[in-house]
Enzyme design. Structure first.
Site, PDB file in Angstrom:
ATOM      1  N   SER A 114       0.830  -1.200   0.000  1.00 33.33           N
ATOM      2  CA  SER A 114       0.000   0.000   0.000  1.00 33.33           C
ATOM      3  C   SER A 114       0.864   1.248   0.000  1.00 33.33           C
ATOM      4  CB  SER A 114      -0.901   0.001   1.233  1.00 33.33           C
ATOM      5  OG  SER A 114      -0.112  -0.126   2.389  1.00 33.33           O
ATOM      6  N   HIS A 135      -2.684  -3.275  -5.846  1.00 36.08           N
ATOM      7  CA  HIS A 135      -3.105  -2.949  -4.481  1.00 36.08           C
ATOM      8  C   HIS A 135      -4.589  -3.245  -4.330  1.00 36.08           C
ATOM      9  CE1 HIS A 135      -3.798   0.421  -1.312  1.00 36.08           C
ATOM     10  NE2 HIS A 135      -3.610  -0.743  -0.724  1.00 36.08           N
ATOM     11  N   GLU A 147      -6.104  -1.249  -7.365  1.00 30.30           N
ATOM     12  CA  GLU A 147      -5.328  -0.094  -7.796  1.00 30.30           C
ATOM     13  C   GLU A 147      -3.994  -0.629  -8.343  1.00 30.30           C
ATOM     14  OE1 GLU A 147      -4.535   4.091  -5.578  1.00 30.30           O
ATOM     15  OE2 GLU A 147      -4.140   2.327  -4.383  1.00 30.30           O
ATOM     16  N   ASN A 185      -4.752   5.860  -1.006  1.00 26.46           N
ATOM     17  CA  ASN A 185      -4.233   6.247   0.315  1.00 26.46           C
ATOM     18  C   ASN A 185      -3.752   7.695   0.355  1.00 26.46           C
ATOM     19  OD1 ASN A 185      -4.826   3.979   1.828  1.00 26.46           O
ATOM     20  ND2 ASN A 185      -2.981   2.900   1.160  1.00 26.46           N
TER      21      ASN A 185
HETATM   22  N1  3HC Z   1     -17.763 -12.803  -0.215  1.00 21.74           N
HETATM   23  C1  3HC Z   1     -18.590 -12.137  -1.044  1.00 21.74           C
HETATM   24  N2  3HC Z   1     -19.455 -11.180  -0.659  1.00 21.74           N
HETATM   25  C2  3HC Z   1     -19.506 -10.887   0.654  1.00 21.74           C
HETATM   26  C3  3HC Z   1     -18.672 -11.537   1.596  1.00 21.74           C
HETATM   27  C4  3HC Z   1     -17.773 -12.523   1.111  1.00 21.74           C
HETATM   28  N3  3HC Z   1     -16.940 -13.176   1.915  1.00 21.74           N
HETATM   29  N4  3HC Z   1     -18.929 -11.022   2.808  1.00 21.74           N
HETATM   30  C5  3HC Z   1     -19.867 -10.087   2.642  1.00 21.74           C
HETATM   31  N5  3HC Z   1     -20.231 -10.002   1.348  1.00 21.74           N
HETATM   32  C6  3HC Z   1     -21.195  -9.080   0.731  1.00 21.74           C
HETATM   33  C7  3HC Z   1     -22.529  -9.083   1.450  1.00 21.74           C
HETATM   34  O1  3HC Z   1     -23.375 -10.097   0.950  1.00 21.74           O
HETATM   35  C8  3HC Z   1     -23.074  -7.702   1.108  1.00 21.74           C
HETATM   36  O2  3HC Z   1     -23.570  -7.680  -0.215  1.00 21.74           O
HETATM   37  P1  3HC Z   1     -24.908  -6.848  -0.607  1.00 21.74           P
HETATM   38  O3  3HC Z   1     -24.549  -5.403  -0.355  1.00 21.74           O
HETATM   39  O4  3HC Z   1     -25.126  -7.179  -2.038  1.00 21.74           O
HETATM   40  O5  3HC Z   1     -25.965  -7.367   0.330  1.00 21.74           O
HETATM   41  C9  3HC Z   1     -21.803  -6.834   1.104  1.00 21.74           C
HETATM   42  O6  3HC Z   1     -20.703  -7.751   0.877  1.00 21.74           O
HETATM   43  C10 3HC Z   1     -21.615  -6.102   2.418  1.00 21.74           C
HETATM   44  O7  3HC Z   1     -21.479  -7.059   3.488  1.00 21.74           O
HETATM   45  P2  3HC Z   1     -22.157  -6.926   4.935  1.00 21.74           P
HETATM   46  O8  3HC Z   1     -23.639  -6.747   4.798  1.00 21.74           O
HETATM   47  O9  3HC Z   1     -21.655  -8.069   5.763  1.00 21.74           O
HETATM   48  O10 3HC Z   1     -21.513  -5.717   5.622  1.00 21.74           O
HETATM   49  P3  3HC Z   1     -21.762  -4.194   5.489  1.00 21.74           P
HETATM   50  O11 3HC Z   1     -22.896  -3.851   4.601  1.00 21.74           O
HETATM   51  O12 3HC Z   1     -21.748  -3.722   6.883  1.00 21.74           O
HETATM   52  O13 3HC Z   1     -20.404  -3.757   4.738  1.00 21.74           O
HETATM   53  C11 3HC Z   1     -18.099  -3.387   4.459  1.00 21.74           C
HETATM   54  C12 3HC Z   1     -19.165  -4.103   5.266  1.00 21.74           C
HETATM   55  C13 3HC Z   1     -18.034  -3.966   3.047  1.00 21.74           C
HETATM   56  C14 3HC Z   1     -16.771  -3.612   5.165  1.00 21.74           C
HETATM   57  C15 3HC Z   1     -18.499  -1.873   4.364  1.00 21.74           C
HETATM   58  O14 3HC Z   1     -18.722  -1.368   5.652  1.00 21.74           O
HETATM   59  C16 3HC Z   1     -17.453  -1.058   3.679  1.00 21.74           C
HETATM   60  O15 3HC Z   1     -17.383  -1.012   2.451  1.00 21.74           O
HETATM   61  N6  3HC Z   1     -16.609  -0.369   4.485  1.00 21.74           N
HETATM   62  C17 3HC Z   1     -15.534   0.429   3.957  1.00 21.74           C
HETATM   63  C18 3HC Z   1     -14.374  -0.473   3.640  1.00 21.74           C
HETATM   64  C19 3HC Z   1     -13.243   0.295   3.026  1.00 21.74           C
HETATM   65  O16 3HC Z   1     -13.255   1.499   2.885  1.00 21.74           O
HETATM   66  N7  3HC Z   1     -12.221  -0.466   2.635  1.00 21.74           N
HETATM   67  C20 3HC Z   1     -11.027   0.102   2.060  1.00 21.74           C
HETATM   68  C21 3HC Z   1     -10.087   0.371   3.160  1.00 21.74           C
HETATM   69  S1  3HC Z   1      -8.622   1.139   2.545  1.00 21.74           S
HETATM   70  C22 3HC Z   1      -7.674  -0.113   2.026  1.00 21.74           C
HETATM   71  O17 3HC Z   1      -8.015  -1.273   2.059  1.00 21.74           O
HETATM   72  C23 3HC Z   1      -6.325   0.296   1.542  1.00 21.74           C
HETATM   73  C24 3HC Z   1      -5.255  -0.080   2.541  1.00 21.74           C
HETATM   74  O18 3HC Z   1      -4.018   0.140   1.933  1.00 21.74           O
HETATM   75  C25 3HC Z   1      -5.337   0.702   3.830  1.00 21.74           C
END
Ligand code: 3HC
Length: 286
Positions: A114, A135, A147, A185
């Site tokens: 990252s 990424h 990315e 990021n």
């Molecule tokens: N496989 C496939 N699909 C899945 C799954 C899996 N293992 N687990 C969950 N899902 C699906 C669910 O079915 C749901 O789909 P739907 O919207 O069609 O119903 C969707 O994923 C969302 O799952 P949940 O209902 O369990 O959970 P939430 O709705 O609370 O969402 C989250 C959880 C996806 C984590 C959401 O809160 C989110 O997008 N948060 C932000 C995450 C983010 O910003 N990530 C990037 C971080 S930065 C990064 O990674 C870079 C690094 O360098 C720091």
């Protein structure tokens, strides 16, 4: 396909590759970590089935495509290897040197870093034109983006082959130049640091900061909840790299973030971050 590292990111990457039909070798440094990583893949596939995202029969098929190993020598047949090892430049560079020795000359090597410039890893190999950054976002099976990072040395052909591969995983691809923070990021870290500064200055409560961004701008989670999700240590690490690179106060880690990391309040993974999960606290949700 080869994946180096079976932690949170590596296991997610292996899962999406196997779900897309690729025979996938995943390597961890010892059998305990490997078993834990493979268990994480299984648990995520179980969730996908229970949410109706994956047919039952596909779960076993996907698991059957993943082979765990503790030796990089098993990557000899891979066309593409994605490194998702510890975010440490020495570890990554050493891994690329070894991969360069065991992989076929035409194989493409990618890093999920990252923050570390891809050119550092590329230059450690004899195939700098066939090295790029890929990424992935956390959680890998759910987030629809990868990315890509094009190093000074990455060829057009490598980028094109990697792009076609990423699309077969069902992900959207964006391409960044090889600069600390890339696209996501570079924008996300100052935002997260500002949220911590706001809390530190007593400007608003943690809940109001989170609800403000969640409901005011339709982010899926507020910034402090996201920090707990990504890991405060990971965020601090990236902020420090960005600050070292640009010397810009936007990237300077707030004292509160640094102290929370010292206190091991790393977020969900240690049971406590901005919210205390051990005590059953729940961050605000929609
Ligand atoms: N496989 C496939 N699909 C899945 C799954 C899996 N293992 N687990 C969950 N899902 C699906 C669910 O079915 C749901 O789909 P739907 O919207 O069609 O119903 C969707 O994923 C969302 O799952 P949940 O209902 O369990 O959970 P939430 O709705 O609370 O969402 C989250 C959880 C996806 C984590 C959401 O809160 C989110 O997008 N948060 C932000 C995450 C983010 O910003 N990530 C990037 C971080 S930065 C990064 O990674 C870079 C690094 O360098 C720091």
């Amino acid at each position: 396909m080869g994946v180096v590292g079976c932690g949170l990111m590596g296991s997610g990457i292996a899962e999406v590759c196997a779900r897309a039909g690729y025979a996938t070798v995943i390597r961890e440094v010892n059998s305990d970590l490997l078993a834990r990583g493979l268990e994480r893949v299984r648990a995520s596939l179980d969730t996908a089935v229970s949410r109706g995202k994956l047919p039952e029969a596909e779960r076993e098929a996907a698991l059957g495509r993943i082979k765990g190993t503790t030796s990089l020598a098993d990557f000899g047949d891979c066309e593409l290897v994605i490194e998702a090892a510890t975010e440490n430049v020495e570890v990554k560079t050493r891994t690329f040197v070894e991969l360069d020795q065991v992989c076929a000359p035409h194989a493409i090597l990618a890093s999920n870093t990252s923050s570390i410039p891809i050119v550092r890893m590329a230059s450690a190999t004899h195939r700098a034109d066939r090295v790029l950054g890929m990424h992935f976002m956390n959680p890998v099976p759910v987030m629809p983006l990868i990315e890509y990072v094009r190093a000074l040395t990455t060829s057009d052909e490598t980028l094109e082959v990697a792009r076609r591969f990423g699309e077969t995983l069902g992900k959207r691809i964006i391409v960044s130049k090889d600069r600390a923070g890339f696209i996501v990021n570079f924008l996300l870290i100052p935002y997260l640091c500002e949220a911590v500064r706001m809390l530190e200055q007593g400007f608003a409560t943690r809940e109001d900061i989170d609800v403000g961004m969640m409901l005011g701008t339709s982010y899926p989670m507020g910034p402090l909840t996201l920090l707990d999700f990504v890991g405060l240590d990971t965020t601090l690490f990236i902020a420090d790299i960005l600050f070292d690179e640009f010397k810009d106060p936007r990237f300077a880690a707030p004292t509160l973030l640094r102290q929370m990391v010292i206190a091991n309040y790393l977020g969900r993974k240690t049971g406590r971050g901005f919210y205390n999960y051990e005590r059953g606290e729940k961050p605000p949700s929609r």
